[in-house]
Write a protein that holds these residues in place. Structure first.
Motif, mmCIF file in Angstrom:
data_model
loop_
_atom_site.group_PDB
_atom_site.id
_atom_site.type_symbol
_atom_site.label_atom_id
_atom_site.label_comp_id
_atom_site.label_asym_id
_atom_site.label_seq_id
_atom_site.Cartn_x
_atom_site.Cartn_y
_atom_site.Cartn_z
ATOM 1 N N ILE A 31 0.856 -1.193 0.000
ATOM 2 C CA ILE A 31 0.000 0.000 0.000
ATOM 3 C C ILE A 31 0.894 1.246 0.000
ATOM 4 O O ILE A 31 0.672 2.195 -0.731
ATOM 5 N N ASP A 32 1.904 1.211 0.848
ATOM 6 C CA ASP A 32 2.933 2.271 0.907
ATOM 7 C C ASP A 32 4.182 1.596 1.484
ATOM 8 O O ASP A 32 4.187 0.369 1.636
ATOM 9 N N PRO A 33 5.264 2.333 1.790
ATOM 10 C CA PRO A 33 6.485 1.621 2.194
ATOM 11 C C PRO A 33 6.355 0.797 3.478
ATOM 12 O O PRO A 33 7.187 -0.082 3.716
ATOM 13 N N VAL A 34 5.342 1.059 4.285
ATOM 14 C CA VAL A 34 5.203 0.256 5.502
ATOM 15 C C VAL A 34 3.953 -0.613 5.516
ATOM 16 O O VAL A 34 3.947 -1.683 6.121
ATOM 17 N N ARG A 35 2.887 -0.206 4.845
ATOM 18 C CA ARG A 35 1.625 -0.945 4.923
ATOM 19 C C ARG A 35 1.475 -1.921 3.757
ATOM 20 O O ARG A 35 1.837 -1.597 2.626
ATOM 21 N N VAL A 36 0.922 -3.061 4.053
ATOM 22 C CA VAL A 36 0.725 -4.085 3.028
ATOM 23 C C VAL A 36 -0.621 -4.774 3.222
ATOM 24 O O VAL A 36 -1.169 -4.779 4.324
ATOM 25 N N ASN A 117 5.761 7.039 -0.585
ATOM 26 C CA ASN A 117 5.974 7.557 0.761
ATOM 27 C C ASN A 117 4.825 7.122 1.657
ATOM 28 O O ASN A 117 3.724 6.844 1.185
ATOM 29 N N LYS A 118 5.122 7.072 2.955
ATOM 30 C CA LYS A 118 4.111 6.624 3.913
ATOM 31 C C LYS A 118 2.911 7.546 3.851
ATOM 32 O O LYS A 118 3.042 8.768 3.961
ATOM 33 N N LYS A 120 -0.103 9.695 4.919
ATOM 34 C CA LYS A 120 -0.431 10.406 6.158
ATOM 35 C C LYS A 120 -1.945 10.440 6.295
ATOM 36 O O LYS A 120 -2.675 10.513 5.300
ATOM 37 N N LYS A 121 -2.409 10.405 7.526
ATOM 38 C CA LYS A 121 -3.823 10.680 7.751
ATOM 39 C C LYS A 121 -4.067 12.103 7.276
ATOM 40 O O LYS A 121 -3.337 13.015 7.665
ATOM 41 N N GLY A 125 -9.633 13.388 7.881
ATOM 42 C CA GLY A 125 -9.852 12.128 8.576
ATOM 43 C C GLY A 125 -10.385 11.037 7.663
ATOM 44 O O GLY A 125 -10.901 10.030 8.130
ATOM 45 N N GLN A 126 -10.249 11.239 6.353
ATOM 46 C CA GLN A 126 -10.719 10.228 5.399
ATOM 47 C C GLN A 126 -9.703 9.086 5.271
ATOM 48 O O GLN A 126 -8.495 9.333 5.296
ATOM 49 N N ALA A 127 -10.197 7.872 5.121
ATOM 50 C CA ALA A 127 -9.308 6.745 4.834
ATOM 51 C C ALA A 127 -8.742 6.914 3.431
ATOM 52 O O ALA A 127 -9.394 7.483 2.557
ATOM 53 N N LEU A 130 -8.036 3.255 -1.863
ATOM 54 C CA LEU A 130 -7.197 2.265 -2.528
ATOM 55 C C LEU A 130 -7.872 1.812 -3.813
ATOM 56 O O LEU A 130 -9.057 1.527 -3.834
#
Lengths: 231, 231
Positions: A31-36, A117-118, A120-121, A125-127, A130
């Motif tokens: 999803i980004d460099p940390v989230r999968v 890049n990671k 940011k919220k 406050g929207q998700a 994807l």
């Protein structure tokens, strides 16, 4: 331990000289460099199949997503992350293989708007939104190869196993599909496999994964057409 | 090994008698029984902080997402999966704690329409529609507790570390925030930490994670107000 070594050594060499390519473990879609997005596959079943194939005399390439497992003795492991990585590795290996066994839990979808890049919220406050694209169907693609390997698929289902697994076998165009119930098998050291082929289905008892893997290797060797069968 | 044991034994007992609650590792947000959204946190930094706190004489509770790591010696580990699980475990432990160190990579969002059965590819070939809800902000919530523990946060960023980390410190309302660059620290055995507090920021050199964790414990002990400080 010694007994395990001896048992392994005395497995019949049903796949002597065969090249077997096996996938195992989860894929991991960025999803980004940390989230999968990934799945709970531990890789244990695929690693057991790799070990059993090696014990049966095969030359084994194990194409593996991230797991906490050591490569079985004598098995060549290629590490991959995403379904696209796994697809590329399988396509490079499958042409020269006699048997392809797809055990990995491959993501159906990847995130096409993954961020470098990671994320940011944001202030609202929207998700994050994807967007998904379908991943290649590795097993079906290998099954369609001219003069390709003899193909075995796995289906982990949580319900309607008999119906879904046989449908999957036909959709993928493979001679043998192995079904199991995800809720019993995931992360467990035992499993109950059901083998689906043109003749119907055959349920194995609950067994340690390595014992189930040896039975599967026997079932594959019995079904392998002469051009692929061991001399 | 012996040297490591001796080094651990001779760490100054800066947190003697203190109760320290630490979170570590990733959370895992369920999409269906097999698919999850998670992150690449290995848990190594949080586990190093737990070990360093224990070496410093603290009574340590480590609330951990799924990792491949053994619990450090003498540390009580509570295993959790989702951010909501972690929130519940932290809230149960934080009230009696002197220090709370939030190292875990907690998902900002969870999937509200997670399925009890494995999602099937539908006939239209459409990706499943995932709906997200924000997870509780565990660190900010603990920081707001009356008579709660002294709070330390972590920020793993891929860019603009100084700006993002100080902004996060203020938003969470914590006296100490530890920043690092995710691309250097993730899954690595070394890290470069930057400590942010009311006085500004202080960069530590690149260190093995256990050495960085010991420096962090010293920094915490120096800053701990008298009511929390060791006797």
């Amino acid at each position: 331990e010694l007994l395990a070594e001896l048992t392994a050594f005395f497995q019949p060499k049903l796949l002597a000289g065969k090249r077997v390519v096996i996938t195992a473990g989860p894929t991991s879609e960025k999803i980004d460099p940390v989230r999968v997005i990934t799945n709970r596959s531990s890789g244990k079943m695929g690693y057991a199949v790799a070990q059993a194939a090696r014990e049966a005399g095969a030359q084994v390439v194990l194409i593996s997503g991230a797991t906490a497992l050591p490569a079985p003795y004598g098995v060549l492991r290629l590490n991959v992350e995403s379904a696209l990585d796994m697809h590329a590795a399988v396509m490079a290996e499958a042409a020269g293989a006699d048997v392809f066994i797809s055990v990995a839990a491959v993501a159906d979808w990847r995130v096409v708007n993954a961020s470098d890049n990671k994320l940011k919220k944001n202030a609202s406050g929207q998700a994050p939104e994807l967007e998904f694209a379908p991943n290649p169907d590795i097993l079906a693609e290998v099954a369609r190869m001219r003069a390709g390997p003899w193909c075995v698929g796995f289906a982990a289902e949580t319900e309607n196993l008999l119906e879904y697994a046989e449908a999957k076998r036909r959709r993928k165009g493979v001679p043998l599909l192995v079904g199991n119930l995800a809720q019993h098998a995931m992360n467990a050291d035992t499993t109950e496999l059901v083998l689906f082929d043109d003749a119907g289905h055959h349920a194995l008892p609950r067994l340690p994964k390595i014992a189930a893997a040896r039975q599967l290797i026997r079932a594959i060797a019995e079904r392998l057409p002469r051009k692929h069968a061991a001399a």
